[in-house]
Design a protein around this motif. Structure first.
Motif, short mmCIF file in Angstrom:
data_model
loop_
_atom_site.label_atom_id
_atom_site.label_comp_id
_atom_site.label_asym_id
_atom_site.label_seq_id
_atom_site.Cartn_x
_atom_site.Cartn_y
_atom_site.Cartn_z
N PHE A 1 0.82 -1.21 0.00
CA PHE A 1 0.00 0.00 0.00
C PHE A 1 0.86 1.26 0.00
O PHE A 1 0.48 2.27 -0.58
N SER A 2 1.98 1.21 0.68
CA SER A 2 2.76 2.42 0.89
C SER A 2 3.78 2.70 -0.21
O SER A 2 4.52 3.67 -0.14
N HIS A 3 3.83 1.86 -1.24
CA HIS A 3 4.77 2.07 -2.33
C HIS A 3 4.07 2.57 -3.59
O HIS A 3 2.91 2.95 -3.57
N GLN A 4 4.77 2.53 -4.68
CA GLN A 4 4.30 3.17 -5.91
C GLN A 4 2.98 2.63 -6.44
O GLN A 4 2.28 3.30 -7.17
N ASP A 5 2.59 1.41 -6.09
CA ASP A 5 1.35 0.90 -6.64
C ASP A 5 0.13 1.28 -5.79
O ASP A 5 -0.94 0.74 -5.96
N LEU A 6 0.34 2.21 -4.88
CA LEU A 6 -0.76 2.70 -4.05
C LEU A 6 -1.87 3.22 -4.95
O LEU A 6 -1.67 4.14 -5.73
N LYS A 7 -3.02 2.63 -4.85
CA LYS A 7 -4.12 3.01 -5.72
C LYS A 7 -4.72 4.35 -5.28
O LYS A 7 -4.68 4.72 -4.12
N PHE A 8 -5.32 5.02 -6.23
CA PHE A 8 -5.89 6.35 -5.99
C PHE A 8 -6.87 6.35 -4.83
O PHE A 8 -6.85 7.23 -4.00
N ASP A 9 -7.73 5.32 -4.72
CA ASP A 9 -8.75 5.29 -3.69
C ASP A 9 -8.14 5.33 -2.29
O ASP A 9 -8.59 6.07 -1.44
N LEU A 10 -7.09 4.56 -2.05
CA LEU A 10 -6.47 4.55 -0.73
C LEU A 10 -5.73 5.86 -0.49
O LEU A 10 -5.84 6.46 0.57
N ARG A 11 -4.99 6.33 -1.48
CA ARG A 11 -4.22 7.57 -1.36
C ARG A 11 -5.14 8.75 -1.09
O ARG A 11 -4.83 9.64 -0.31
N ARG A 12 -6.29 8.75 -1.73
CA ARG A 12 -7.24 9.86 -1.59
C ARG A 12 -7.94 9.84 -0.24
O ARG A 12 -8.31 10.89 0.30
N ASN A 13 -8.13 8.66 0.33
CA ASN A 13 -8.95 8.53 1.53
C ASN A 13 -8.17 8.42 2.83
O ASN A 13 -8.73 8.64 3.89
N LEU A 14 -6.92 8.06 2.77
CA LEU A 14 -6.11 7.94 3.98
C LEU A 14 -4.81 8.70 3.77
O LEU A 14 -4.28 8.74 2.67
N SER B 1 9.14 -3.33 16.67
CA SER B 1 10.60 -3.53 16.66
C SER B 1 11.04 -4.35 15.45
O SER B 1 12.03 -5.08 15.53
N SER B 2 10.34 -4.21 14.36
CA SER B 2 10.63 -4.98 13.16
C SER B 2 11.85 -4.43 12.43
O SER B 2 11.89 -3.26 12.07
N ASN B 3 12.83 -5.28 12.21
CA ASN B 3 14.00 -4.89 11.42
C ASN B 3 13.63 -4.71 9.95
O ASN B 3 14.24 -3.92 9.24
N GLU B 4 12.64 -5.47 9.50
CA GLU B 4 12.21 -5.38 8.10
C GLU B 4 11.68 -3.98 7.79
O GLU B 4 11.94 -3.43 6.72
N ILE B 5 10.97 -3.39 8.73
CA ILE B 5 10.45 -2.03 8.54
C ILE B 5 11.61 -1.03 8.47
O ILE B 5 11.63 -0.14 7.63
N LYS B 6 12.60 -1.24 9.33
CA LYS B 6 13.75 -0.34 9.34
C LYS B 6 14.51 -0.41 8.02
O LYS B 6 15.04 0.60 7.55
N LYS B 7 14.58 -1.59 7.41
CA LYS B 7 15.29 -1.76 6.14
C LYS B 7 14.59 -1.02 5.01
O LYS B 7 15.22 -0.51 4.11
N ARG B 8 13.28 -0.99 5.05
CA ARG B 8 12.52 -0.39 3.95
C ARG B 8 12.38 1.09 4.19
O ARG B 8 12.10 1.88 3.44
#
Length: 195
Positions: free
Chosen positions: A160-173, A188-195
């Protein structure tokens, strides 16, 4: 919109649908104040219960903009939280609407004011099965609340948070809501820190 309005109003001439059209016109909530309407509902959330206020907030669920629907719902949750009749009415709306934005706003309203409502689990499952990112995100937020979220949910949020974020989600949230879900769900996710 003008064509649709003309068709709808022509229904007032029909003996078959005249009463249905009259009923729906009462539910329609034109957005004359534009983006300010959501702040009007936010201000109303501090008001005292009344039949007029309840009717106005329910009518707000039919507004044109999602953020306005959501503000009306949050005001309902703040004022009427736990009220069985209001919770039942909200669940009926969610179970019978074809409008994904109304569904999203009502499910979020139930999540805030009626966390244990009997219909909520089925509504969340419906959101999770939807192809629409807005509804999927609402479902994931609830799974995070219940501590039932998993790696699949994390992957969806990343998507959701990358380039394929659709207009509906981007517009509403806004992106802050997505970030908030990541922080609460995977603090405490390391995966989140990496991205």
């Amino acid at each position: 919109r003008a064509k649709i309005l003309r068709h709808a109003l022509s229904g007032l001439q029909s003996n078959v649908v005249k009463e249905l059209v009259k009923e729906k016109i009462l539910d329609w909530f034109p957005d004359r104040a534009g983006w300010n309407t959501s702040s009007i509902f936010e201000a109303m959330s501090g008001w005292q219960m009344s039949d007029d206020l309840e009717a106005t907030l329910f009518r707000g669920l039919n507004a044109e903009e999602y953020r306005v629907k959501r503000s009306a719902g949050f005001a309902l949750a703040k004022i009427y939280s736990g009220d069985t009749a209001i919770g039942k009415k909200l669940a009926e709306i969610a179970n019978h609407t074809d409008d994904h934005q109304i569904l999203a706003a009502v499910v979020e309203t139930l999540m805030v004011g009626w966390k244990d409502h009997v219909s909520l689990k089925n509504l969340i499952n419906r959101c999770m099965r939807s192809p629409l990112q807005l509804l999927q995100f609402i479902g994931i937020k609830r799974r995070i609340e219940l501590k039932e979220h998993d790696k699949t949910d994390l992957e969806k949020i990343f998507k959701f948070s990358h380039q394929d974020l659709k207009f509906d989600l981007r517009r509403n949230l806004n992106s802050a809501e997505i970030v908030r879900a990541l922080i609460i769900g995977w603090p405490s996710s390391n995966e989140i820190k990496k991205r």
